[in-house]
Scaffold this active site. Structure first.
Site: not given
Ligand SMILES: CSC[C@H]1O[C@H](OP(=O)(O)O)[C@H](O)[C@@H]1O
Length: 368
Positions: A53, A55, A96, A244, A254-255
């Site tokens: 996971r 981006a 996703r 993201d 973002n998260k």
């Molecule tokens: C460097 S991108 C990281 C970004 O991705 C994460 O989401 P996920 O763990 O659901 O893929 C999160 O939003 C991070 O900030």
């Protein structure tokens, strides 16, 4: 820290075995489990279930994955090969929706296939390999440059609060939000990092705390609802997060929980920085309203981390995986091309112009 980058690679390509090798992030921090993905179903599942996971890491996995899957296609005619490519591309797209790097990497791999359509299929496959490796190497260079630009905004000894995981485990190497932390560590900046655990999937607790401790960085883990306390105590001088998908006006997905941090940071007068590669800026997205927010299953909220269920059976749950921080709450957006401040679209358009000029000058990096 060098050990971190070799020991904990989120994703790599095993050309010999024709497989994508990922570090299963759903097993961290307890176990380091590497998975070998050689079918489109295995790649899709790994992305969808956040075994890999972040981006950029998702984009690299999709690029490696479509190369691996296309390499196994037996088609000898371009039209048949391209039909197989499109089927895999559409399937990966469905894994996703929010991180633009997934579709951006697949679109770049498709441009590579179409650019080389006159070649025999065997040579098209070789061009795809070069393109996928270039995507990974360019991400590593981007993350390092993001770190250099972001470090210019920070001072030794600063307290930095971050959310989710935008570190080495989310990219090829270094990270985005954590890139300046790792560069700063090499230069004696002695940052004190506060990591939100980041419910419901706990990427902060399970991944950010893990990789920062692995690298010997001063890290304090807090629950998401403690962010205001550490800001009010004056322990935080900068909030740094990943991204993201960035809209052209600077609104950033973002998260989930990120927009709340931005509001708190504004209240306490703390700068709020978004760090990410220009590949995360979506030219077709005018503002945050156009960003699709992934919603995930209720079990991630009610059951996932507990020995026993911690919510009433069948309770209604809303589980958005991301939220959008409005551009006016963002102090600066830092990419490998520099530091942007509002009005963001002017800088983004200039960066895109530079990108087009660079690629015109160097041609396709993957032409033989
Ligand atoms: C460097 S991108 C990281 C970004 O991705 C994460 O989401 P996920 O763990 O659901 O893929 C999160 O939003 C991070 O900030």
């Amino acid at each position: 820290m060098g050990q971190l980058f070799t020991d904990l690679q989120a994703v790599r390509l095993d050309v010999e075995a024709n497989a994508v090798i990922i570090l299963d992030q759903t097993s961290l921090p307890g176990e380091k489990v590497y998975l070998s993905l050689s079918t489109k179903e295995a790649v899709w599942d790994a992305i969808h279930r956040l075994k890999v996971r972040g981006a950029p890491a998702i984009g690299i996995t999709a690029a490696y994955g479509i190369y691996v899957c296309c390499k196994s296609l037996r088609a000898r005619k371009f039209d048949d090969f391209y039909k197989g490519f499109v089927e895999i591309r559409d399937y990966f797209e469905s894994s996703r929706p929010t991180a633009v790097n997934l579709s951006a990497a697949l679109e770049r791999m498709e441009r590579c296939v179409l650019r080389n359509r006159e070649l025999p299929v065997s040579r098209i496959k070789r061009q795809m390999l070069r393109e996928a490796l270039a995507i990974r190497d360019e991400d590593a260079a981007s993350c390092h440059r993001i770190g250099v630009y972001a470090l210019s905004l920070l001072r030794p000894g600063m307290g930095i609060l971050t959310h989710c995981n935008a570190g080495h485990l989310a990219v090829s190497e270094y990270g985005t939000a954590l890139a300046p932390v790792y560069l700063g560590q090499q230069q004696g900046y002695n940052f004190k990092v506060y990591a939100d655990e980041t419910r419901p999937l706990l990427q902060g607790a399970r991944l950010t705390a893990y990789e920062l401790r692995y690298a010997g960085v001063d890290i304090t883990l807090i629950c998401d609802n403690m962010a205001s306390v550490v800001m009010r105590k004056g322990w935080v001088q900068a909030v740094i997060v990943g991204c993201d998908r960035i809209a052209m006006n600077g609104d950033t997905a973002n998260k989930v929980g990120t927009s709340g941090l931005a509001i708190m940071a504004r209240h306490y007068g703390i700068p709020f920085y978004v760090l990410g590669p220009t590949s995360t800026i979506d030219r077709r997205c005018p503002d945050g309203n156009a960003i699709v927010i992934e919603e995930r299953g209720s079990e991630e909220v009610t059951d996932m981390w507990y020995a026993r269920r911690m919510a009433p059976d069948d309770v209604k749950v809303y589980n958005p995986a991301f939220d959008v921080t409005p551009a006016n709450l963002i102090t600066a957006i830092v990419t490998e091309r520099g530091i942007a401040r509002a009005p963001y679209n002017e800088t983004f358009e200039r960066w895109f112009g530079e990108e087009e000029k660079d690629s015109a000058e160097t041609g396709s990096k993957t032409e033989e």
